[in-house]
Motif scaffolding. Structure first.
Motif, PDB file in Angstrom:
ATOM      1  N   ILE A 122      52.803  33.446  46.290  1.00  0.00           N
ATOM      2  CA  ILE A 122      51.747  34.451  46.223  1.00  0.00           C
ATOM      3  C   ILE A 122      52.343  35.818  46.521  1.00  0.00           C
ATOM      4  O   ILE A 122      52.976  36.027  47.547  1.00  0.00           O
ATOM      5  CB  ILE A 122      50.656  34.167  47.257  1.00  0.00           C
ATOM      6  CG1 ILE A 122      50.082  32.767  47.037  1.00  0.00           C
ATOM      7  CG2 ILE A 122      49.556  35.202  47.196  1.00  0.00           C
ATOM      8  CD1 ILE A 122      49.063  32.377  48.082  1.00  0.00           C
ATOM      9  N   GLN A 162      51.770  40.299  45.517  1.00  0.00           N
ATOM     10  CA  GLN A 162      50.789  41.294  45.099  1.00  0.00           C
ATOM     11  C   GLN A 162      50.494  41.253  43.610  1.00  0.00           C
ATOM     12  O   GLN A 162      49.438  41.638  43.179  1.00  0.00           O
ATOM     13  CB  GLN A 162      51.285  42.697  45.468  1.00  0.00           C
ATOM     14  CG  GLN A 162      51.238  43.025  46.930  1.00  0.00           C
ATOM     15  CD  GLN A 162      49.822  43.230  47.439  1.00  0.00           C
ATOM     16  OE1 GLN A 162      48.929  42.438  47.179  1.00  0.00           O
ATOM     17  NE2 GLN A 162      49.610  44.308  48.173  1.00  0.00           N
ATOM     18  N   LEU A 209      47.452  38.578  41.783  1.00  0.00           N
ATOM     19  CA  LEU A 209      46.138  38.527  42.405  1.00  0.00           C
ATOM     20  C   LEU A 209      45.062  38.033  41.453  1.00  0.00           C
ATOM     21  O   LEU A 209      45.052  38.355  40.278  1.00  0.00           O
ATOM     22  CB  LEU A 209      45.743  39.919  42.900  1.00  0.00           C
ATOM     23  CG  LEU A 209      46.433  40.322  44.188  1.00  0.00           C
ATOM     24  CD1 LEU A 209      46.183  41.795  44.453  1.00  0.00           C
ATOM     25  CD2 LEU A 209      45.915  39.483  45.339  1.00  0.00           C
ATOM     26  N   PRO A 228      38.653  39.476  42.504  1.00  0.00           N
ATOM     27  CA  PRO A 228      37.771  39.057  43.585  1.00  0.00           C
ATOM     28  C   PRO A 228      36.460  38.525  43.025  1.00  0.00           C
ATOM     29  O   PRO A 228      35.977  38.980  42.008  1.00  0.00           O
ATOM     30  CB  PRO A 228      37.548  40.337  44.381  1.00  0.00           C
ATOM     31  CG  PRO A 228      37.951  41.448  43.491  1.00  0.00           C
ATOM     32  CD  PRO A 228      38.917  40.904  42.507  1.00  0.00           C
ATOM     33  N   GLY A 229      35.934  37.577  43.715  1.00  0.00           N
ATOM     34  CA  GLY A 229      34.647  37.032  43.297  1.00  0.00           C
ATOM     35  C   GLY A 229      34.745  36.134  42.076  1.00  0.00           C
ATOM     36  O   GLY A 229      33.735  35.769  41.493  1.00  0.00           O
ATOM     37  N   ARG A 275      31.778  41.799  47.322  1.00  0.00           N
ATOM     38  CA  ARG A 275      32.749  42.034  46.258  1.00  0.00           C
ATOM     39  C   ARG A 275      33.826  40.971  46.284  1.00  0.00           C
ATOM     40  O   ARG A 275      34.246  40.471  45.246  1.00  0.00           O
ATOM     41  CB  ARG A 275      33.376  43.405  46.478  1.00  0.00           C
ATOM     42  CG  ARG A 275      33.588  44.168  45.228  1.00  0.00           C
ATOM     43  CD  ARG A 275      34.030  45.553  45.609  1.00  0.00           C
ATOM     44  NE  ARG A 275      35.121  45.954  44.742  1.00  0.00           N
ATOM     45  CZ  ARG A 275      34.919  46.494  43.571  1.00  0.00           C
ATOM     46  NH1 ARG A 275      33.710  46.692  43.114  1.00  0.00           N
ATOM     47  NH2 ARG A 275      35.966  46.853  42.829  1.00  0.00           N
ATOM     48  N   ILE A 276      34.267  40.639  47.480  1.00  0.00           N
ATOM     49  CA  ILE A 276      35.385  39.692  47.568  1.00  0.00           C
ATOM     50  C   ILE A 276      34.918  38.276  47.892  1.00  0.00           C
ATOM     51  O   ILE A 276      35.698  37.340  47.872  1.00  0.00           O
ATOM     52  CB  ILE A 276      36.395  40.143  48.641  1.00  0.00           C
ATOM     53  CG1 ILE A 276      35.691  40.254  49.997  1.00  0.00           C
ATOM     54  CG2 ILE A 276      37.042  41.469  48.252  1.00  0.00           C
ATOM     55  CD1 ILE A 276      36.630  40.548  51.145  1.00  0.00           C
ATOM     56  N   LYS A 299      44.899  39.031  50.219  1.00  0.00           N
ATOM     57  CA  LYS A 299      45.953  40.010  49.928  1.00  0.00           C
ATOM     58  C   LYS A 299      45.378  41.252  49.262  1.00  0.00           C
ATOM     59  O   LYS A 299      45.881  42.350  49.410  1.00  0.00           O
ATOM     60  CB  LYS A 299      46.999  39.381  49.002  1.00  0.00           C
ATOM     61  CG  LYS A 299      47.926  38.445  49.722  1.00  0.00           C
ATOM     62  CD  LYS A 299      49.336  38.648  49.248  1.00  0.00           C
ATOM     63  CE  LYS A 299      50.292  38.553  50.422  1.00  0.00           C
ATOM     64  NZ  LYS A 299      51.585  39.124  50.129  1.00  0.00           N
ATOM     65  N   ASN A 300      44.352  41.013  48.487  1.00  0.00           N
ATOM     66  CA  ASN A 300      43.775  42.100  47.707  1.00  0.00           C
ATOM     67  C   ASN A 300      42.837  42.984  48.520  1.00  0.00           C
ATOM     68  O   ASN A 300      42.457  44.060  48.088  1.00  0.00           O
ATOM     69  CB  ASN A 300      42.998  41.487  46.533  1.00  0.00           C
ATOM     70  CG  ASN A 300      42.933  42.419  45.354  1.00  0.00           C
ATOM     71  OD1 ASN A 300      43.735  43.347  45.247  1.00  0.00           O
ATOM     72  ND2 ASN A 300      41.995  42.182  44.482  1.00  0.00           N
ATOM     73  N   GLU A 317      40.765  46.771  48.041  1.00  0.00           N
ATOM     74  CA  GLU A 317      39.302  46.822  47.884  1.00  0.00           C
ATOM     75  C   GLU A 317      38.698  47.751  48.934  1.00  0.00           C
ATOM     76  O   GLU A 317      37.793  48.523  48.652  1.00  0.00           O
ATOM     77  CB  GLU A 317      38.693  45.426  48.044  1.00  0.00           C
ATOM     78  CG  GLU A 317      39.076  44.450  46.956  1.00  0.00           C
ATOM     79  CD  GLU A 317      38.477  44.823  45.611  1.00  0.00           C
ATOM     80  OE1 GLU A 317      37.428  45.513  45.592  1.00  0.00           O
ATOM     81  OE2 GLU A 317      39.068  44.446  44.585  1.00  0.00           O
TER      82      GLU A 317
END
Ligand SMILES: Cc1cc2nc3c(=O)[nH]c(=O)nc-3n(C[C@H](O)[C@H](O)[C@H](O)COP(=O)(O)OP(=O)(O)OC[C@H]3O[C@@H](n4cnc5c(N)ncnc54)[C@H](O)[C@@H]3O)c2cc1C
Ligand code: SF4
Lengths: 528, 389
Positions: A4, A6, A9, A12-13, B165-166, B236-237, B241
């Motif tokens: 994993i 950067q 990715l 999200p969601g 959102r996440i 990680k993200n 965000e």
């Protein structure tokens, strides 16, 4: 294996990140796991079981709560042809068994019944589905006779009622005073009943045993409920014209014949004694009750006793009148303290004297007609039961009608009354409600005339009272099982008639939560 | 943040308790469900919320529960059904929720929970201490530590934006009593402003009887591994965000919060890393040390999970000594913050020496003098295998 960093990715969601099945789980028939299944089974509410005529309270309350007044009345009339009357004078056997008593306050069933009864006073009964050629005679137009007439007429039978007095009603008319049952209400209730079914009413017919025998030749059956027409007169009180029988006195008062005299004493502790005393008070008489046991032991209904005390009528408890002597146009009473002994209640050593103008006896009624039931002759009411109550007398009327119908039509199965199976209610999730207060007419107004002591409920109040009823034993589609079912296996049928729930047995895992939470006890788990 | 005398546009200025500040923040976010159980020093938050619900001021469903376990479980249900939800707790309450914390994050359900930092017994102690929340660092929740009540109020808004959102839950920390029970002048945004920042929650997945799906049902080991890998990737993200959220927030509210905040770092030879309300005290101590000619700086750690490693690297690059101020200990290992810093900075070619300072536990008072004493006394210490207790 992926490292994993950067650059890799995931958005999200992203749906794929959540531990959720990709397809519907409906195909997974979890119902196959169960070894118990919920079964819907409506029960009889405890109030209905307690009611001698088995009024379907849970059901009519439900419809009243749905805003369907006419349907509620129709259900009430199924078992009760005199609701405006019982709603006023019945001692409310039902209320003592209300499940809601365990929660906050029992449902004031009688008050709701009275409201519905009054609503129905001007609404005629629907005509019977079929007319029959058989004729049945009823002797006595008290509650027993009227109930029998109703259940027979409803089945299409031609009924004729023979009544000794000039007007129908029995003790409803001559016994129970106006402040508890206004004559106007009585008249409307009876007119509506008699006219709706075209019941023949022959008044001023003093039927002897022979005449009753003779009816058997003109009618297919006779139902006989002449009540208890004779009053008990203990020997020591016989022969004085200032000694009156309570029931005779009430009969006179109801017709506006007010006895002379100022000071009255009433001997007795039952409804007759209390009604006689309260009526006399309303005619400005000085009145007191002399009773041989304690006040608490007086058999009159609790509300009547409360009203008696409120109205300030003294009760000389544990007292016996041992002797009376006429004295200057009045009566001198020797009153002794009553003591309990092996021979029963006997006069004790302590005594006193007092003077009254009239002594009223209310020590019980007994039969004035001896009628043996036989093949086509049925007996009911107080004559059968001994002094009872309006609704118990009505119950015998219904039983008599049912027996007669069976005899006329042996093929037909007797309509089955529901077996009393108390609903195992669960009140955990029932929200508590503020208790309702019964209003009563102000004391001054009460004792200065014959206005009703209980003014009854307005429509809003009746609705509030009805809203407290859970309708125990009846599924109202309240939705609690639906809410608790962890397998989404219950569907609510709120629009259905009757409303209910359906259970998806393919997915129900048989956990039994629905049966446990049901406030009305209508779901039961059965082994598969 | 800069302290402004006059409220910015579409804000009112009010003196509020820290707890009430949070309640106002929650109200602005219009949660549909609140399920919470009282525990000192968090109780004021849900008390205020419950009276807002009771008075009709806030059209939320308030579920009274019999424990913190039930509180979080009720939120689990309401979020599964697609409702924005809120809960708050502290100390033993948070510990009681532990199992459900894992379920929440790994179910990818959004929630904002406030934890008022407080010690766990024995002995009984109700004062501030980060042992409660730091013990939950491995549950997959985001953790944000606030320095002021204003920051806490604003962080509620930011956190709802972020969590939805996440699809990972956010734990917002305030220091018990120090923030929860003291008053501050606050700028409370108007509802309209909050609504512009935070749209209504549109659950990407939720329980639906029309389309029954299984949530969290048994998974194969491979499946499980992949789901957790996805969770790690999302973590990680998160800093990116947050950056986006902070940007949007600052445009509407005219203030901005960073994951890490540096203070007087120019030429610093010693940098103190602290979190929560303690930072305010350290700030004063740093000023005094600077006045005395000591080259001391401060890094305020706002985001603890995910750990903002990249940002930290930038701030402490070339600093010789770093003091990690912990309010929690992993017994047998050391202060939690020092461990995290060491793990983050170990790979650097020239890494700072990291000193582990257990600055306070169970609400032990920290004064500027305490901080100054620590800095002045560190000369004799070796950072290896030693912690300052
Ligand atoms: C003062 C008093 C108060 C009461 N209060 C209440 C109360 O509040 N609530 C309650 O539930 N109950 C009360 N009761 C009891 C209740 O009234 C009776 O149990 C009930 O009326 C009995 O009904 P029945 O039909 O058997 O007889 P009755 O009501 O006595 O009716 C008998 C009818 O038969 C007629 N009859 C008699 N002989 C003949 C004949 N030979 N030929 C033709 N017709 C004849 C009578 O005229 C009468 O109309 C009270 C009773 C009394 C006396
Ligand atoms: S709640 Fe209603 S149906 Fe149930 S016992 Fe009471 S009155 Fe009867």
């Amino acid at each position: 294996m992926e490292i994993i960093n950067q650059d890799s990715l995931v958005a999200p969601g992203d749906l794929n990140e959540a531990p959720i099945s990709m397809t519907t789980t409906e195909g997974n028939l979890t119902g196959s796991w169960k070894f118990f299944s919920p079964c819907l089974q409506e029960k009889v509410s405890p109030c209905r079981t307690a009611c001698p005529i088995q009024n379907n309270i849970a059901e009519y309350m439900y419809f009243l709560n749905q805003g369907e007044k006419d349907r509620a009345l129709e259900i009430l009339r199924e078992s009760n042809p005199l609701p405006a009357i019982t709603g006023r004078v019945c001692p409310r056997f039902c209320q003592q068994e209300c499940n809601r008593l365990q929660l906050d306050q029992g449902v004031l069933i009688g008050s709701v019944e009275r409201f519905l009864g009054d609503y129905g006073l001007k609404i005629p009964y629907p005509a019977p589905e079929k007319k029959r050629s058989e004729r049945v005679a009823v002797v006595g137009s008290g509650p027993a006779g009227l109930a029998a007439a109703y259940f027979l007429a409803r089945a299409g039978i031609q009924v004729t009622v023979y009544e000794k007095e000039a007007e129908p009603g029995g003790l409803l008319r001559w016994g129970i005073p106006e402040y508890r049952l206004p004559k106007d209400v009585l008249r409307q209730e009876l007119d509506n009943l008699i006219n709706s079914f075209n019941i023949g009413l022959e008044c001023r017919q003093d039927m002897t045993s022979e005449k009753i025998e003779a009816l058997s030749s003109d009618y297919q059956a006779v139902f006989c409920a002449p009540g208890l027409g004779a009053s008990i007169l203990p020997r020591e009180f016989a022969g004085y014209d200032r000694v009156r029988q309570g029931l005779d006195l009430l009969y006179d008062l109801q017709q506006g014949r007010i006895p002379e005299g100022r000071r009255f004493a009433v001997i007795g502790g039952g409804n007759v004694a209390v009604d006689a005393a309260r009526s006399l008070l309303r005619y400005g008489k000085e009145v007191e009750i002399i009773y041989r046991r304690t006040y608490a032991e007086m058999p009159a209904y609790p509300d009547e006793k409360r009203h008696l005390s409120e109205e300030g009528i003294p009760v000389q408890e544990q007292s016996l009148v041992t002797d009376i002597t006429p004295h200057k146009g009045a009566l001198r009473l020797s009153v002794s303290q009553a003591v309990k002994s092996e021979q029963g209640i006997v006069p004790g050593p302590v005594g006193s004297e007092q003077e009254v103008d009239v002594l009223v006896l209310a020590v019980g009624q007994t039969e004035h007609l001896r009628i043996e039931p036989k093949e086509r002759l049925f007996v009911g009411g107080d004559l059968q039961l001994g002094a009872s109550s309006v609704v118990e007398a009505m119950a015998t009327g219904r039983q008599g009608a049912t027996a007669i119908l069976q005899q006329l039509d042996p093929e037909q199965e007797a309509p089955e009354l529901p077996a009393p199976e108390p609903a195992a209610v669960n009140l955990t999730y029932v929200p508590r409600k503020k208790p309702l207060l019964l209003r009563e007419t102000a004391l001054e107004e009460r004792v200065s005339g014959f206005v009703e002591t209980d003014p009854g409920f307005s429509e809003d109040e009746a609705q509030l009272a009805a809203a407290r009823c859970l309708s125990c034993g009846k599924c109202t589609a309240c939705g609690l099982c639906w809410f608790f079912c962890p397998d989404v296996s219950i569907a609510l049928e709120t629009e259905a008639d009757p409303p209910g729930v359906t259970i998806d047995s393919e997915h129900c895992k048989g956990c039994g939560l629905c049966a446990f939470v049901c406030p009305r006890g209508v779901i039961r788990m059965e082994e598969d | 943040m800069n302290f402004m005398q006059n409220p910015p546009a579409q804000h009112t200025s009010e003196m509020l308790l820290g707890s009430d500040a949070i309640a106002y923040g929650v109200k602005l976010c219009r949660p549909e469900v609140i399920a919470a159980y009282p525990i000192t020093p968090q109780t004021h938050i849900i008390e205020t919320l419950s009276s807002m619900v009771d008075s009709g001021e806030m059209p939320s469903e308030y579920i009274k529960v019999e424990s913190e376990m039930s509180a979080i479980a009720a939120c689990f249900g309401s979020v599964a059904a697609g409702s924005r939800s809120f809960t708050a707790t502290s100390s033993h309450g948070l510990a009681l929720m532990h199992e459900m914390l894992h379920w929440f994050a790994a179910s990818r359900f959004p929630l904002v929970m406030v934890n008022a930092n407080r010690a766990l017994g024995a002995p009984w102690n109700i004062w501030t201490d980060q042992s409660d929340s730091l013990a939950q660092r491995d549950t997959g929740w985001l953790q944000i530590y606030c320095e002021t009540a204003q920051e806490a109020l604003d962080t509620i808004l930011l956190s709802y934006w972020l969590t939805e959102r996440i699809m990972l839950p956010v734990m917002v920390m305030i220091d018990g009593f120090i923030l929860s029970h003291t008053m501050e002048q606050l700028f409370v945004p108007e509802q309209d402003l909050a609504d512009r920042f935070l749209p209504a929650y549109q659950a990407p997945y939720h329980l639906d009887t029309e389309n029954p799906l299984s949530f969290g049902a048994a998974a194969t080991p491979d499946n499980f591994y992949n789901l957790r890998k996805a969770l790690a990737k999302t973590m990680k993200n998160v800093p990116k965000e947050i950056e986006e959220g902070a940007e949007r927030f600052s445009r509407l509210f005219h203030r901005r919060y960073a994951n890490l905040e540096g203070y007087r770092l120019e030429g610093a030879e010693v940098v103190i890393v602290s979190s929560g309300a303690l930072t305010g005290t350290v700030r004063i101590a740093v000023d005094r040390l600077r006045d005395a000619g000591k080259k001391v700086g401060l890094v305020k750690l706002r985001l603890f999970r995910p750990f903002p490693r990249e940002e930290l690297l930038e701030m402490v690059q070339g600093v010789p000594d770093v003091l990690a101020f912990s309010r929690a200990v992993s017994y047998g290992a050391g202060g939690t913050l020092a461990q995290e810093l060491r793990a983050s900075l170990y790979h650097l070619e020239s890494r700072p020496r990291i000193f582990d300072v257990i600055i306070s536990l169970g609400g032990k008072e920290v004064f500027p003098e305490t901080v100054i004493d620590v800095v002045q006394g560190m000369g004799g210490l070796s950072p290896v295998n030693s912690n300052w207790f």
